[in-house]
Design a protein around this motif. Structure first.
Motif, mmCIF file in Angstrom:
data_model
loop_
_atom_site.group_PDB
_atom_site.id
_atom_site.type_symbol
_atom_site.label_atom_id
_atom_site.label_comp_id
_atom_site.label_asym_id
_atom_site.label_seq_id
_atom_site.Cartn_x
_atom_site.Cartn_y
_atom_site.Cartn_z
ATOM 1 N N THR A 296 0.915 -1.045 -0.292
ATOM 2 C CA THR A 296 -0.146 -0.035 0.323
ATOM 3 C C THR A 296 0.399 1.402 0.167
ATOM 4 O O THR A 296 1.774 1.016 0.694
ATOM 5 C CB THR A 296 -0.614 0.369 1.552
ATOM 6 O OG1 THR A 296 -0.455 -0.377 2.354
ATOM 7 C CG2 THR A 296 -2.046 -0.974 1.270
ATOM 8 N N SER A 302 -2.460 2.332 6.149
ATOM 9 C CA SER A 302 -3.302 0.950 5.985
ATOM 10 C C SER A 302 -2.450 0.812 6.889
ATOM 11 O O SER A 302 -1.183 0.121 7.328
ATOM 12 C CB SER A 302 -2.916 0.289 4.400
ATOM 13 O OG SER A 302 -3.168 1.856 3.991
ATOM 14 N N THR A 319 -7.837 1.512 7.660
ATOM 15 C CA THR A 319 -7.032 2.562 7.368
ATOM 16 C C THR A 319 -6.965 4.187 8.058
ATOM 17 O O THR A 319 -8.258 4.113 9.205
ATOM 18 C CB THR A 319 -7.272 3.643 5.964
ATOM 19 O OG1 THR A 319 -8.732 3.838 5.942
ATOM 20 C CG2 THR A 319 -8.012 2.440 4.627
ATOM 21 N N ARG A 321 -7.230 7.306 6.862
ATOM 22 C CA ARG A 321 -6.694 8.611 5.722
ATOM 23 C C ARG A 321 -6.669 10.347 6.386
ATOM 24 O O ARG A 321 -7.100 10.537 6.965
ATOM 25 C CB ARG A 321 -7.778 8.640 4.842
ATOM 26 C CG ARG A 321 -7.867 7.389 4.493
ATOM 27 C CD ARG A 321 -9.023 7.291 3.116
ATOM 28 N NE ARG A 321 -9.155 5.895 2.362
ATOM 29 C CZ ARG A 321 -7.586 6.065 1.431
ATOM 30 N NH1 ARG A 321 -7.729 7.295 0.784
ATOM 31 N NH2 ARG A 321 -8.052 4.778 0.677
ATOM 32 N N GLU A 330 -11.002 -0.842 4.587
ATOM 33 C CA GLU A 330 -11.585 -0.617 2.595
ATOM 34 C C GLU A 330 -10.343 -2.064 2.184
ATOM 35 O O GLU A 330 -10.327 -2.880 2.489
ATOM 36 C CB GLU A 330 -10.633 0.792 2.956
ATOM 37 C CG GLU A 330 -11.161 2.068 3.116
ATOM 38 C CD GLU A 330 -10.041 3.302 3.266
ATOM 39 O OE1 GLU A 330 -9.881 2.908 1.719
ATOM 40 O OE2 GLU A 330 -9.680 4.756 3.659
ATOM 41 N N PHE A 332 -8.452 -2.755 -0.763
ATOM 42 C CA PHE A 332 -7.481 -2.900 -1.550
ATOM 43 C C PHE A 332 -7.571 -3.782 -2.332
ATOM 44 O O PHE A 332 -7.455 -5.004 -2.949
ATOM 45 C CB PHE A 332 -6.159 -2.905 -0.377
ATOM 46 C CG PHE A 332 -5.060 -2.705 -1.533
ATOM 47 C CD1 PHE A 332 -4.993 -0.822 -1.927
ATOM 48 C CD2 PHE A 332 -4.233 -2.982 -1.710
ATOM 49 C CE1 PHE A 332 -3.564 -0.497 -2.251
ATOM 50 C CE2 PHE A 332 -2.819 -2.610 -2.765
ATOM 51 C CZ PHE A 332 -2.935 -1.398 -3.288
ATOM 52 N N LYS A 338 -5.816 -0.110 -6.131
ATOM 53 C CA LYS A 338 -6.715 1.098 -5.793
ATOM 54 C C LYS A 338 -6.904 0.789 -4.586
ATOM 55 O O LYS A 338 -7.355 -0.823 -4.082
ATOM 56 C CB LYS A 338 -7.374 1.268 -7.275
ATOM 57 C CG LYS A 338 -6.804 1.745 -8.228
ATOM 58 C CD LYS A 338 -8.437 2.001 -9.130
ATOM 59 C CE LYS A 338 -8.053 2.959 -10.910
ATOM 60 N NZ LYS A 338 -8.346 2.803 -11.010
ATOM 61 N N PHE A 339 -7.846 1.750 -3.844
ATOM 62 C CA PHE A 339 -8.998 0.990 -2.367
ATOM 63 C C PHE A 339 -10.034 1.778 -3.150
ATOM 64 O O PHE A 339 -10.364 2.263 -3.633
ATOM 65 C CB PHE A 339 -8.585 2.145 -1.672
ATOM 66 C CG PHE A 339 -7.206 2.183 -0.815
ATOM 67 C CD1 PHE A 339 -7.122 0.940 0.044
ATOM 68 C CD2 PHE A 339 -5.826 3.159 -1.216
ATOM 69 C CE1 PHE A 339 -5.800 1.644 1.088
ATOM 70 C CE2 PHE A 339 -4.587 2.732 -0.304
ATOM 71 C CZ PHE A 339 -4.756 1.914 0.381
ATOM 72 N N TYR A 341 -13.752 1.935 -0.405
ATOM 73 C CA TYR A 341 -14.620 1.666 0.624
ATOM 74 C C TYR A 341 -15.784 0.969 0.826
ATOM 75 O O TYR A 341 -15.931 0.771 -0.051
ATOM 76 C CB TYR A 341 -14.629 4.074 1.162
ATOM 77 C CG TYR A 341 -14.231 4.764 0.546
ATOM 78 C CD1 TYR A 341 -13.627 4.981 1.151
ATOM 79 C CD2 TYR A 341 -14.552 5.912 0.715
ATOM 80 C CE1 TYR A 341 -11.603 5.650 0.667
ATOM 81 C CE2 TYR A 341 -14.316 7.344 0.119
ATOM 82 C CZ TYR A 341 -13.044 7.153 0.473
ATOM 83 O OH TYR A 341 -11.869 8.632 0.556
#
Ligand SMILES: *[C@@H]1O[C@H](CO)[C@@H](O)[C@H](O)[C@H]1NC(C)=O
Ligand SMILES: *[C@@H]1O[C@H](CO)[C@@H](O)[C@H](O)[C@H]1NC(C)=O
Ligand SMILES: *[C@@H]1O[C@H](CO)[C@@H](O)[C@H](O)[C@H]1NC(C)=O
Ligand SMILES: *[C@@H]1O[C@H](CO)[C@@H](O)[C@H](O)[C@H]1NC(C)=O
Length: 694
Positions: A296, A302, A319, A321, A330, A332, A338-339, A341
């Motif tokens: 990540t 993360s 996570t 953020r 989330e 991944f 890409k993550f 939600y």
């Protein structure tokens, strides 16, 4: 039965009854957790389900299976019935495939997401469906054998693999956390962790052959409260043999297949990130040959990864953020980086912990407070005293929803503070009185002679010697509680404790530039003052023995300013200084208090190290704090609490309170706890600025 026998039995019962006592203590934040395990589907926009039953706190789940009829087999840790145990629930939500009928939308705030790999910005709803059936089975703990912390369960056939703290290491400041396997059909338990080593966060490989752990190795625990300096080891699940180190510096392992282990570590750039290690399946290698790779990106934290055994493209992570004050779960995507939600779309203002993925990769599980959010719709905490089981039948032990609790001389009342605020309540949870809702008081103690008189220190905690803190007496039984200031200087005068004849108060003061102990007249220092201890260090947290002969206190005199405190005894006339216990270099023993018979002390200490990776929990300043007792001669050290929380400020009272939870009508709210401050990104950026700016 002869009358003489009956008399002997009655006398024995009376002795037992007279000797039986109660201890109360505080656990930072824990009274507000109300954790349950919830689940969201991975690929669809189906409902969020609550999988556990809202009894006590339920956390650190593991899916044994999830089938397409909406039946979940869920392992988890629960603290119901006053001690830690592992349960297996089979719970059915048959309407899962059709749209549920019963909905309650908890949070509908729409959230902009940065990057999605499938459902775009679809808004999800948290929906409580009614389960149709639940069967519940306690697998281990909760009163079987020794009281201990149980954690991170998984199941391999008939074998439960988990962490337990039931074996004392015999070495101060080492963690008792070790991995065990219990065969459920026979109850036979085997320790998989070698002696002298602490293992955390076990994860069993998909084949069941191997177990990975975050281990303190031979170096032990160095006092860390943020990231533990653990390495990842792998051993045979069957018997703990063939143990090898696979990764230096890492925690919270999770297997995608028998040669792929995801884990977290805080990188050199300060960001917690997920890494992957590729190992040969036969585990024949040296640690230098293992390839590890960061997965990540920086820019967010993360951590606590959960791999999927049937979908190698995804992991679930927690996570933190920069644009949210909350910990979220989330997905991944390994390939695209890409993550996506998950929980942020359902309960944006709640912390979510420790994800896990179902074997068929259809659902992700995690735990969060069952109230809607940490600042959303609240649920009330109806427990004032939570009974905690001990192995000592003559001590009833309680967690108080308040700090610095103290018993009145007859044990019928408890004073406590709530930083800010000071309160008095009956020990049965009735008659709560707000003495002052705003005062920043810490520590409470009752006068042994004057009824309804308590003492406290008012001012900031953990402050320097010249900070304005003073000792007050408060008459709590008059209509308008009367505050009388007893110290004059305002130079950090704190932690009062009254002599048994009610004539003197011992306290700590920073008036010479160092925190030392003083004894003043109970009417105030104008009535007389003597200095009890003297030196360029900190003596603090003093407590006067019931027979008047001793004052217990803690001091850093062995290493001033180090933050390390040891427990001492001294006579009120300044003679007889005796070192009682230190948990080791850098160790902490704090907040001593005497048993009503004066033969024992209760205190909090890091003697048993940490019991879980701190990042897997809400915020605890001192996650190593547990409650211990010891005889005045330094023998019979006994651990009373087993958990990964900060247990502190114990007090010992003369009355044996029935060992049951005590409800109250207080209006304290659950779900108002904090995530670790050291994960807050603003702080991290500030630190970075400080470093850059010199
Ligand atoms: C645990 O507590 C529940 C109430 O929360 C009670 O019904 C149950 O009997 C208790 N179980 C044990 C084993 O003590
Ligand atoms: C542990 O199990 C392995 C695999 O079954 C076996 O080869 C080994 O001899 C066992 N070791 C011990 C110490 O029992
Ligand atoms: C979920 O979607 C991914 C692609 O994004 C796919 O590979 C996977 O098989 C799907 N899983 C399920 C359980 O439908
Ligand atoms: C100091 O006090 C202790 C007990 O409180 C007593 O045993 C001792 O004799 C006293 N010493 C002096 C010098 O007064």
């Amino acid at each position: 039965m002869k009358p003489v026998h009956l008399i002997i039995i009655i006398v024995l019962i009376l002795i037992e009854y007279i000797a039986a006592t109660s201890i109360i203590f505080t656990t930072l934040g824990r009274s507000r957790y109300a954790f349950d395990i919830f689940s969201l589907p991975i690929n669809t926009t189906g409902p969020e389900l609550q999988l556990t039953d809202a009894n006590s706190v339920n956390f650190n789940g593991h899916f044994v299976s999830v089938n397409s009829n909406g039946q979940f087999h869920l392992l988890y840790v629960t603290e119901r019935n006053g001690s830690s145990s592992i349960f297996l629930d089979v719970v059915s939500y048959p309407s899962l495939d059709h749209r549920p009928t019963k909905r309650s939308i908890l949070e509908t705030e729409s959230t902009q997401s940065q990057s999605f790999f499938d459902t775009g910005s679809t808004r999800l709803q948290s929906i409580y469906e009614t389960e149709s059936t639940r069967s519940q089975r306690r697998l281990i703990g909760g009163g079987d054998g020794r009281i201990s912390m149980k954690d991170r369960p998984s199941l391999v056939g008939d074998f439960l693999i988990y962490v337990s703290t039931h074996e004392e290491t015999g070495v101060s400041r080492t963690s008792w956390a070790a991995v065990y396997s219990t065969q459920l059909s026979t109850g036979l338990t085997q320790r998989l962790t070698p002696p002298g080593v602490a293992d955390f966060s076990p994860a069993v490989s998909p084949s069941g052959l191997w177990t990975a752990v975050a281990s303190s190795g031979e170096n032990g625990w160095g006092g860390e409260v943020e990231e533990l300096s653990t390495d990842i080891y792998v051993f045979l699940t069957r018997n703990g043999s063939n143990r090898v180190k696979v990764v230096e510096h890492g925690g919270w392992p999770s297997w995608a297949d028998d040669s792929t282990i995801y884990f977290h570590r805080r990188g050199d750039d300060g960001w917690w990130s997920i890494y992957v290690a590729i190992v040969p399946e036969n585990m024949l290698f040296s640690v230098d040959s293992v390839v590890t790779r960061r997965v990540t990106p920086p820019g967010l934290h993360s951590f606590t990864p959960a791999a999927s055994v049937t979908n190698k493209n995804i992991i679930a992570v927690a996570t933190r953020r920069p644009d949210s004050d909350y910990r979220h779960i989330e997905l991944f995507d390994i390939g695209s980086g890409k993550f996506k939600y998950l929980t942020r779309l359902v309960a944006p203002n709640a912390h979510h912990y420790n994800p896990f993925i179902s074997p068929d990769s259809s659902r992700v599980g995690y735990h969060r407070c069952r109230g809607a959010g940490n600042n959303g719709k609240m649920i009330k905490n109806d427990l004032f005293l939570e009974n905690i089981r001990t192995e000592k039948p003559d001590i009833s032990l309680f967690r108080v929803d308040g700090s610095f609790p103290s018993f009145s001389p007859d044990g019928s009342r408890i004073a406590y503070v709530w930083l800010p605020g000071i309160y008095v309540i009956n020990s049965d949870g009735s008659g709560r009185r707000v003495i002052d809702p705003d005062v920043s008081a810490f520590s409470t103690v009752w006068d042994p002679k004057r009824k309804g008189m308590i003492y406290t220190s008012i001012g900031p905690t953990f402050a320097s010697e010249d900070t304005s803190v003073d000792i007050y007496s408060i008459d709590v039984d008059v209509d308008e509680p009367r505050f009388t200031k007893l110290t004059i200087g305002g130079q950090n005068n704190a932690f009062p404790s009254v002599s048994p004849d009610g004539k003197w108060i011992v306290f700590r003061s920073g008036r010479t530039g160092h925190k030392n102990l003083y004894i003043m007249n109970a009417i105030g220092e104008k009535g007389g003052l003597t200095q009890l201890t003297e030196g360029p260090w900190s003596d603090t947290m003093c407590s006067w023995s019931p027979d008047g002969d001793w004052i217990a206190f803690v001091s850093d005199r062995h290493n001033p300013g180090s933050g390390s405190f040891a427990l001492y005894l001294i006579h009120p006339n300044g003679t007889g200084l005796r070192h009682l216990i230190h948990s080791g270099s850098g160790g902490r023993v704090n907040h001593p208090g005497f048993s009503p018979d004066g033969n024992h002390l209760v205190f909090t200490s890091d003697y048993a190290g940490v019991s879980a990776e701190p990042i897997s929990n809400p915020h605890h300043y001192q996650p190593y704090g547990d409650i211990f007792t010891m005889k005045l001669d330094g023998s019979e050290l006994t651990r009373l609490t087993h958990n990964s929380y900060e247990d502190g400020t114990p007090a010992w009272g003369p009355k044996f309170l029935t060992p049951e939870n005590v409800k109250w009508s207080g209006n304290e709210e659950k779900c108002s706890f904090e995530d670790p401050y050291w994960l807050a990104i603003a702080n991290r950026l500030d630190d970075a600025k400080i470093q850059c700016g010199g």
